[in-house]
Design an enzyme around this catalytic site. Structure first.
Site, mmCIF file in Angstrom:
data_model
loop_
_atom_site.group_PDB
_atom_site.id
_atom_site.type_symbol
_atom_site.label_atom_id
_atom_site.label_comp_id
_atom_site.label_asym_id
_atom_site.label_seq_id
_atom_site.Cartn_x
_atom_site.Cartn_y
_atom_site.Cartn_z
ATOM 1 N N LEU A 127 0.798 -1.403 0.112
ATOM 2 C CA LEU A 127 0.204 -0.628 0.005
ATOM 3 C C LEU A 127 0.969 1.526 0.156
ATOM 4 C CD1 LEU A 127 -2.488 -1.609 2.568
ATOM 5 C CD2 LEU A 127 -2.898 -0.947 0.411
ATOM 6 N N ASN A 128 0.562 2.066 -1.032
ATOM 7 C CA ASN A 128 1.920 2.683 -0.970
ATOM 8 C C ASN A 128 1.264 4.475 -1.576
ATOM 9 O OD1 ASN A 128 4.540 4.132 -2.026
ATOM 10 N ND2 ASN A 128 4.262 4.369 -4.416
ATOM 11 N N GLY A 129 0.030 4.615 -0.841
ATOM 12 C CA GLY A 129 -0.172 5.416 -0.947
ATOM 13 C C GLY A 129 -0.439 7.396 -0.487
ATOM 14 N N GLY A 158 -9.118 5.549 1.513
ATOM 15 C CA GLY A 158 -8.803 4.501 2.688
ATOM 16 C C GLY A 158 -8.158 3.209 1.781
ATOM 17 N N ASN A 178 1.459 -2.368 4.483
ATOM 18 C CA ASN A 178 1.792 -1.430 4.503
ATOM 19 C C ASN A 178 3.517 -1.789 3.877
ATOM 20 O OD1 ASN A 178 -1.160 -0.620 5.453
ATOM 21 N ND2 ASN A 178 -0.363 -0.290 7.282
ATOM 22 N N ASP A 183 5.277 1.232 4.979
ATOM 23 C CA ASP A 183 6.484 1.536 6.066
ATOM 24 C C ASP A 183 6.163 0.740 7.025
ATOM 25 O OD1 ASP A 183 3.740 1.677 7.406
ATOM 26 O OD2 ASP A 183 3.664 3.724 7.635
ATOM 27 N N LYS A 226 5.815 5.409 11.044
ATOM 28 C CA LYS A 226 4.973 6.364 11.398
ATOM 29 C C LYS A 226 5.552 7.688 11.867
ATOM 30 C CE LYS A 226 1.265 3.244 10.381
ATOM 31 N NZ LYS A 226 1.626 3.283 9.352
#
Length: 529
Positions: A136-138, A244, A273, A275, A416
């Site tokens: 997920l790279n949004g 989302g 994710n 990250d 984060k």
């Protein structure tokens, strides 16, 4: 630049009478069972719902009409997804679940990672040919003071999140002589930059695919009108939002990649994710899912909840199905119970393994029905807006034989904040083919708790400027730093260290300092004579 998804009319503002006739957000409060509606006003509720929905459909048709003919069909398909979400939002009444109907987790609902078997090299090779890795790279790096996609922030040895991910998969492909593809789900915020960045991986032994998640219009809170007046997304970025990561299933299907991988004989995707530096391909998990007697279509990796994770989503049994429970769904009077480590022992890492054919089936049948997250925002001009979002893990209840897997904490290493960055840049971890491994010199399996003051440490540039190099954290339990504090080269922390520089004070920790179970406050500067 025109959005590649086709979302591109001269502004159509509607006439004044149309604006005045709009039903307001307050009316929808009435529709959704809030206090101002008399109990016998069902007819009013139905009328206002129908009115809001009809007017939104008209607005969406106007938006679609602003797109060039060649892109109209794709845009309509995407915005149909928004209309469906908006309709569900209008229809929902009250909480999405009844707290008292939550059931105890059945035995074997959450498997233990330690019980999994390791496949042979030959079996691993065959299984990897059935895998797709999705990241997920949004997200943007703005919360850490960086421009562009978060995935291009350097996190270790000048390597970015994306570099590390590519290295991991290339190592797998070379070691097992396979071709595991990497898929990036971008948003309209990250797509253009990501397309430029991935060119540097052309010589790498990894096939990289990208697709963009949906681009939905923000909704004016008072009028329930879509904020944009045309589909020229780049001209008014603030009017649009990515809805989302729950949008993954529909967008992956719409991109054509889902069908492509199924045709290739791929069976599962591993989704996480970008990250989360602990989210690496795990052969034991893949083996569990691809064994001949496995019927699980959806696996969620969970890990033991600690006091730092009390707001994280957890697994529950409801209506005889395993599902994700987020804190936003919890009635206020039960929030403390939700946060309890004893009552809800696990939390969701957002590492998911999902059967590709099952995704195709659930999407085609319209069976996702994920809980709607209502996100309130204010635009630059002060307009209050709402955006409707969904979470990817909430789709769990739509799949057959879903299961949780209690994994080691090492599989959850998200970055984060700069306090997380400090951990992964330090000697707590060794880098091995793109994967971060806890140093064997660390005597405890847990990571230290680090709190850095936002005013001086929140942005990556400011954070890095305050350390000559990252201190030795091998024996650290807890670090708190607040205020104007800098660190010389070769500093070591052990036990619990608290450093507080009050307003107007400054503390410079000298090079080669060893701080063990210390509290430092006041003013400390060592100047060259």
């Amino acid at each position: 630049m025109q959005n590649p998804r086709g979302l591109l009319r001269p502004a159509h503002d509607g006439d004044a009478s149309e604006r005045k006739s709009r039903i307001s957000f307050d009316d929808i409060d009435q529709v959704r069972g809030h206090q101002r509606v008399p109990s016998g006003s069902q007819e009013f509720k139905d009328l206002t719902k129908r009115d809001a929905l009809e007017q939104m459909k008209n607005d969406i048709e106007r938006l679609v009409s602003t797109v060039p003919e060649a892109q109209r069909e794709a845009t309509k398909k995407e915005l149909d997804g928004f209309s469906s979400l908006f309709e569900r939002y209008l229809q929902e009444k009250g909480p999405s679940l009844s707290w008292n109907d939550i059931q105890k987790l059945p035995e074997n609902a959450v498997r233990d990672y330690a019980s999994l078997e390791t496949p042979s090299t030959e079996d691993a090779r065959n299984m990897l040919e059935k895998l797709v890795v999705v990241k997920l790279n949004g997200g943007l790096g703005t919360s850490m003071g960086c421009r562009g996609p978060k995935s291009v922030i350097p996190v270790r040895s000048d390597l970015t999140f994306l570099d590390l991910t590519v290295q991991q998969i290339e190592y797998l492909n070379k070691t097992y002589k396979v071709n595991v593809p990497l898929v990036l789900m971008n948003s309209f915020n990250t797509d253009a930059d990501t397309q430029k960045i991935i060119r540097k991986y052309k010589g790498v032994q990894v096939e990289i695919y990208t697709f963009s998640q949906s681009c939905f219009p923000r909704i004016e809170k008072e009028s329930l009108m879509p904020v944009p007046k045309d589909c020229h997304v780049e001209k008014n970025l603030e009017a649009w939002y990515p809805p989302g990561h729950g949008d993954f299933y529909e967008s992956f299907s719409n991109s054509g990649l889902l069908k492509k991988f199924i045709k290739q004989g791929r069976k599962f995707c591993f989704l996480s994710n970008i990250d989360n530096l602990g989210a690496t391909v795990d052969l034991n998990i893949l083996n569990m899912l691809l064994k001949s007697n496995s019927t699980s279509e959806f696996l969620m990796e969970v890990t033991d909840k600690t006091r730092a994770d009390v707001k994280g989503g957890t697994l529950i049994q409801y209506d005889n199905k395993l599902r994700l429970l987020e804190i936003a769904q919890v009635p206020k009077e039960h929030v403390d119970e939700f946060k309890s480590v004893k009552t809800f022992k696990f939390f969701n890492t957002n590492n998911l393994w999902v059967d590709l054919e099952a995704i195709e089936r659930v999407v085609s049948e319209g069976g996702l029905n994920m809980e709607i997250i209502i996100n309130h925002k204010s635009l630059g001009n002060g307009t209050n807006v709402i955006q409707l979002e969904t979470a990817v893990g909430a789709a769990m209840k739509a799949f057959n034989h879903s299961v949780g897997l209690n994994v080691p904490r090492s599989r959850f290493l998200p970055v984060k904040k700069t306090s997380d960055l400090m951990l992964v840049m330090s000697n707590l971890y060794d880098l091995n083919h793109g994967s971060l491994i806890m140093s064997p010199k660390r005597m405890f399996p847990t990571t230290p708790l680090i709190k850095l003051g936002d005013a001086h440490f929140a942005k990556v540039k400011d954070f890095l400027s305050r350390f000559a190099n990252i201190p030795d954290l091998l024996e650290l339990d807890h670090l708190t730093v607040s205020g104007d504090v800098t660190f010389g080269r070769g500093v070591s922390f052990k036990g619990t260290v608290i450093i507080i520089a009050n307003h107007g004070d400054r503390i410079d920790i000298p090079a080669e300092s060893l701080l063990e179970n210390k509290i430092i406050s006041g003013n400390l500067r060592i100047l060259d004579h």
